[in-house]
Motif scaffolding. Structure first.
Motif, PDB file in Angstrom:
ATOM      1  N   ALA A 114     -13.392  -8.638 -13.573  1.00  0.00           N
ATOM      2  CA  ALA A 114     -12.055  -8.670 -12.261  1.00  0.00           C
ATOM      3  C   ALA A 114     -12.336  -8.134 -11.406  1.00  0.00           C
ATOM      4  O   ALA A 114     -11.749  -8.331 -10.286  1.00  0.00           O
ATOM      5  N   ALA A 115     -12.665  -6.890 -11.490  1.00  0.00           N
ATOM      6  CA  ALA A 115     -12.379  -5.548 -10.435  1.00  0.00           C
ATOM      7  C   ALA A 115     -13.091  -5.511  -9.585  1.00  0.00           C
ATOM      8  O   ALA A 115     -13.293  -5.775  -8.456  1.00  0.00           O
ATOM      9  N   VAL A 116     -14.795  -5.948  -9.866  1.00  0.00           N
ATOM     10  CA  VAL A 116     -15.802  -6.412  -9.038  1.00  0.00           C
ATOM     11  C   VAL A 116     -15.912  -7.626  -8.301  1.00  0.00           C
ATOM     12  O   VAL A 116     -15.934  -7.778  -6.917  1.00  0.00           O
ATOM     13  N   GLN A 117     -15.110  -8.842  -9.120  1.00  0.00           N
ATOM     14  CA  GLN A 117     -14.814  -9.867  -8.042  1.00  0.00           C
ATOM     15  C   GLN A 117     -14.122 -10.022  -7.356  1.00  0.00           C
ATOM     16  O   GLN A 117     -14.574 -10.463  -6.330  1.00  0.00           O
ATOM     17  N   ILE A 118     -12.816  -9.487  -6.983  1.00  0.00           N
ATOM     18  CA  ILE A 118     -12.401  -8.645  -6.511  1.00  0.00           C
ATOM     19  C   ILE A 118     -12.320  -8.158  -5.163  1.00  0.00           C
ATOM     20  O   ILE A 118     -12.051  -8.622  -4.965  1.00  0.00           O
ATOM     21  N   GLY A 119     -13.145  -7.601  -5.701  1.00  0.00           N
ATOM     22  CA  GLY A 119     -13.459  -6.092  -4.838  1.00  0.00           C
ATOM     23  C   GLY A 119     -15.065  -7.277  -3.188  1.00  0.00           C
ATOM     24  O   GLY A 119     -14.459  -7.094  -2.158  1.00  0.00           O
ATOM     25  N   THR A 120     -15.351  -8.199  -3.992  1.00  0.00           N
ATOM     26  CA  THR A 120     -16.663  -8.411  -3.628  1.00  0.00           C
ATOM     27  C   THR A 120     -15.915  -9.625  -2.741  1.00  0.00           C
ATOM     28  O   THR A 120     -16.152  -9.852  -1.881  1.00  0.00           O
ATOM     29  N   VAL A 121     -14.320 -10.554  -2.750  1.00  0.00           N
ATOM     30  CA  VAL A 121     -14.089 -11.334  -2.809  1.00  0.00           C
ATOM     31  C   VAL A 121     -13.489 -10.575  -1.303  1.00  0.00           C
ATOM     32  O   VAL A 121     -13.352 -11.159  -0.341  1.00  0.00           O
ATOM     33  N   ARG A 122     -12.330  -9.686  -1.488  1.00  0.00           N
ATOM     34  CA  ARG A 122     -11.778  -9.039  -0.127  1.00  0.00           C
ATOM     35  C   ARG A 122     -13.160  -8.472   0.479  1.00  0.00           C
ATOM     36  O   ARG A 122     -12.611  -8.999   1.881  1.00  0.00           O
TER      37      ARG A 122
END
Length: 342
Positions: free
Chosen positions: A101-109
């Protein structure tokens, strides 16, 4: 021939690649043009007709160096792999990383921040070149919305919030988009973004070129071994290249700038479109030819890549971004440097 991020790009259409000892050699019409050591190469992308020698293909397979063949226009043709299917491990890492989840959010940001920044830069340039387009302050107001959304995206920790901010920015942007036409504005008036089907000429050419660019990005992802169907932002759906659609967000402003220029220079005109019985508006055959020519010319333009700080053809940008994303997935980069154009 160009080496970037330990990746060799062969862009001479009639060039032939071969192996001489421990060197990769590019020849054309029997004349040697370039010679580079094979050592430290991670992958080779061939955008040429003759291809390469069997010896080089065997060397690449043995040393696990990715070798991809594409048409000069960037359509993915084939990839040479050896006994060990290295891409399997990269795709497993892709699933694991994007499932965090953290990687996903960071990449989308990172992707959405690049998209909104690129959009704002396009509006800034248009206002500077044609101040009359902002006579009532509408462009300035839109840029203020985009700036506020950029700040919120940097703090967002929820995917639904990010989707909402992206939608808010897109709505504000397309509300003022047709103001950027200083010629043929009536013929290319845009009331809202419509996709399936496009309901006006502007939507028709935008949708067509978005699709062309997304296909280029999907080819680039295939070349580096990432699965273009497994994304981080766009929902998974059979037949949708979700990861290519994710990266496409970084390239949208480049397509939009191309369309604005084509309309303002009257390269595209109302005669290049046809209206269907159900109300859909599509490019006709001549219009498609013009749009593809515009895109191919765009890909030949040389620009400075913002992360590498090197001047390369714009057509290589999708491959550079795919390579950077693969490095992030493998853990070689601590973040994904999304494309921010000036």
């Amino acid at each position: 021939m160009r080496k970037l991020l330990n990746t060799l790009y062969v862009t001479r259409e009639e060039g032939y690649l071969s192996l001489d000892g421990e060197n990769v050699v590019l020849t054309e019409a029997g004349k040697e043009l370039v010679r580079l050591p094979f050592t430290n190469l991670e992958s080779i992308f061939c955008f040429n007709y003759p291809g390469c020698s069997p010896a080089l293909m065997g060397k690449c397979a043995k040393e696990s160096v990715g070798l991809c063949f594409l048409s000069p226009s960037g359509r993915f043709l084939a990839r040479v792999t050896g006994e060990t299917k290295g891409n399997v491990f990269l795709r497993r890492q892709q699933l694991e990383r994007f499932g965090d989840a953290a990687v996903q959010i960071g990449t989308v940001r990172a992707i959405l921040s690049a998209k909104l920044k690129n959009t704002r830069s396009l509006l800034l340039r248009s206002r500077r070149d044609h101040p009359e387009t902002d006579a009532d302050g509408a462009l300035t107001h839109c840029m203020e919305i985009l700036s506020a959304d950029l700040e919120k995206i940097g703090r967002a920790e929820d995917m639904d919030v990010l989707r909402g901010l992206e939608g808010e920015g897109a709505k504000a942007y397309f509300f003022v988009f047709d103001r950027l036409f200083v010629q043929q504005r009536e013929e290319f008036r845009l009331f809202a973004r419509t996709k399936r089907p496009p309901l006006d000429r502007t939507n028709a050419v935008l949708s067509f070129l978005y699709t062309v660019c997304t296909n280029d990005i999907a080819s680039a992802l295939e070349c580096v071994g990432l699965d273009p169907y497994i994304g981080v932002f766009h929902t998974l759906r059979p037949g949708r290249v979700s990861l290519a659609s994710d990266l496409m967000e970084e390239f949208r402003s480049s397509v939009e700038r191309l369309v604005i220029g084509a309309v303002n220079r009257k390269i595209l005109q109302k005669e290049d479109f046809e209206e269907q019985v159900g109300g859909a508006v599509l490019l006709n055959e001549e219009g498609r030819k013009k749009a593809i020519t515009l895109w191919q010319n765009k890909k030949r333009e040389v620009a400075t890549h913002p992360f590498l700080k090197e001047r390369v053809q714009f057509g290589l940008f999708p491959y550079i971004q795919a390579n950077l994303l693969a490095k992030f997935v493998r853990g070689e980069l601590s973040f994904y440097p999304a494309l921010k154009v000036e």
